[in-house]
Write a protein that holds these residues in place. Structure first.
Motif, PDB file in Angstrom:
ATOM      1  N   ASP A 142      35.615  62.527  -4.008  1.00  0.00           N
ATOM      2  CA  ASP A 142      34.373  61.996  -3.629  1.00  0.00           C
ATOM      3  C   ASP A 142      34.848  61.050  -2.306  1.00  0.00           C
ATOM      4  O   ASP A 142      36.164  60.757  -1.924  1.00  0.00           O
ATOM      5  CB  ASP A 142      34.813  61.022  -4.757  1.00  0.00           C
ATOM      6  CG  ASP A 142      32.615  59.768  -4.109  1.00  0.00           C
ATOM      7  OD1 ASP A 142      32.315  60.190  -3.741  1.00  0.00           O
ATOM      8  OD2 ASP A 142      32.493  58.810  -5.320  1.00  0.00           O
ATOM      9  N   GLY A 145      32.418  58.471   1.041  1.00  0.00           N
ATOM     10  CA  GLY A 145      31.202  57.450   0.526  1.00  0.00           C
ATOM     11  C   GLY A 145      31.159  56.205   1.226  1.00  0.00           C
ATOM     12  O   GLY A 145      32.379  56.528   2.120  1.00  0.00           O
ATOM     13  N   PHE A 190      28.743  60.638  -0.262  1.00  0.00           N
ATOM     14  CA  PHE A 190      28.457  62.003   0.835  1.00  0.00           C
ATOM     15  C   PHE A 190      28.754  63.028   0.193  1.00  0.00           C
ATOM     16  O   PHE A 190      27.359  64.205   0.924  1.00  0.00           O
ATOM     17  CB  PHE A 190      28.303  61.481   2.064  1.00  0.00           C
ATOM     18  CG  PHE A 190      28.250  60.177   2.128  1.00  0.00           C
ATOM     19  CD1 PHE A 190      27.424  58.620   1.644  1.00  0.00           C
ATOM     20  CD2 PHE A 190      29.822  59.111   3.185  1.00  0.00           C
ATOM     21  CE1 PHE A 190      26.457  58.316   2.455  1.00  0.00           C
ATOM     22  CE2 PHE A 190      28.645  58.378   3.192  1.00  0.00           C
ATOM     23  CZ  PHE A 190      27.765  57.464   3.397  1.00  0.00           C
ATOM     24  N   THR A 204      22.033  69.021  -6.462  1.00  0.00           N
ATOM     25  CA  THR A 204      22.919  68.141  -5.986  1.00  0.00           C
ATOM     26  C   THR A 204      22.965  67.417  -6.508  1.00  0.00           C
ATOM     27  O   THR A 204      21.745  65.872  -7.239  1.00  0.00           O
ATOM     28  CB  THR A 204      22.104  67.070  -4.140  1.00  0.00           C
ATOM     29  OG1 THR A 204      22.178  68.478  -3.341  1.00  0.00           O
ATOM     30  CG2 THR A 204      22.958  66.253  -3.390  1.00  0.00           C
ATOM     31  N   LEU A 261      25.349  63.344  -6.678  1.00  0.00           N
ATOM     32  CA  LEU A 261      25.591  62.040  -5.340  1.00  0.00           C
ATOM     33  C   LEU A 261      26.174  61.190  -6.286  1.00  0.00           C
ATOM     34  O   LEU A 261      24.164  60.272  -7.026  1.00  0.00           O
ATOM     35  CB  LEU A 261      24.409  61.331  -4.481  1.00  0.00           C
ATOM     36  CG  LEU A 261      24.463  62.810  -2.958  1.00  0.00           C
ATOM     37  CD1 LEU A 261      23.501  62.241  -2.038  1.00  0.00           C
ATOM     38  CD2 LEU A 261      25.723  63.277  -2.930  1.00  0.00           C
ATOM     39  N   GLN A 267      26.762  57.087  -6.921  1.00  0.00           N
ATOM     40  CA  GLN A 267      26.025  55.404  -6.822  1.00  0.00           C
ATOM     41  C   GLN A 267      26.860  54.285  -7.576  1.00  0.00           C
ATOM     42  O   GLN A 267      27.231  55.039  -9.012  1.00  0.00           O
ATOM     43  CB  GLN A 267      24.734  54.836  -6.108  1.00  0.00           C
ATOM     44  CG  GLN A 267      23.712  55.508  -7.333  1.00  0.00           C
ATOM     45  CD  GLN A 267      22.542  54.880  -6.835  1.00  0.00           C
ATOM     46  OE1 GLN A 267      22.793  54.918  -5.754  1.00  0.00           O
ATOM     47  NE2 GLN A 267      21.571  55.018  -7.492  1.00  0.00           N
TER      48      GLN A 267
END
Length: 205
Positions: free
Chosen positions: A154, A156, A179, A191, A193, A195
């Motif tokens: 990962d 980001g 990201f 996708t 992603l 958070q």
């Protein structure tokens, strides 16, 4: 390998910058977190916030009164409810891993301590991942396709906001967004992603 090289390069750079630092300190912190995934082209699934926790330490490299660099090493458990939009099936996606964020921190004296805000990149690595009702490690590669269900890596960006009391106790809130696609198998078609939002406490030695 490229991600590992970038992480190593970042920390070598950080090591060199400590030579000009006015003060270097360290501490520990613990967070409660809530996380889910931003899904694209997975129309039959939705991802809702799940509860987790993280524990680790940090180093604070101060360059004057109002600016510091704060790298951290955090070990985490995260979960997210995964729900089918075409039926009633719901399960929890759970994963363990580690993250190394590096924040550029602005701070100022405020009352009996310092208020601070920071932003910066992070790199993460997953140890294990599974659905709550199954035993399969989703990071393990399939012998036939040489792909895993999920990507271990990962990368980001994150932000923190908090307050440090003069006695070293800290409170903070944070957020992160990844990201890199969390999918391995099927990554060309959809996708996923990650958070995360968090709330925690810490202590600076």
């Amino acid at each position: 390998m490229k991600k590992v090289f970038l992480a190593v390069a970042a920390f070598l750079t950080l090591g060199l910058t400590t030579m000009s630092a006015q003060e270097v300190s360290g501490g520990i912190k613990a967070n409660a977190n809530m996380s889910n995934f931003i899904l694209s082209d997975l129309d039959n699934l939705e991802s809702n916030l799940g509860v987790g926790a993280s524990l680790g330490g940090f180093m604070k490299v101060e360059f004057g009164e109002h600016f510091a660099i704060q790298p951290e090493l955090m070990f985490h458990f995260k979960s997210s409810e995964v729900k089918s939009t075409t039926g009633s099936k719901t399960d929890d996606y759970q994963y363990f891993g580690a993250e190394i964020p590096v924040y550029a921190v602005a701070q100022m004296n405020l009352g009996k301590g310092k208020g601070f805000i920071g932003v910066g990149p992070y790199v993460g690595f997953g140890f294990s991942a599974k659905m709550k009702d199954a035993d399969t490690d989703l990071y393990e590669k399939n012998d036939i396709t040489d792909e895993a269900y999920r990507n271990r890596w990962d990368f980001g960006a994150g932000a923190i906001l908090g307050y440090e009391f003069n006695n070293g106790i800290m409170i903070n809130a944070g957020s992160q967004i990844g990201f890199i696609n969390h999918l391995d198998a099927g990554k060309d078609d959809a996708t996923m992603l990650p958070q995360t939002i968090s709330l925690g406490v810490g202590y600076k030695f």
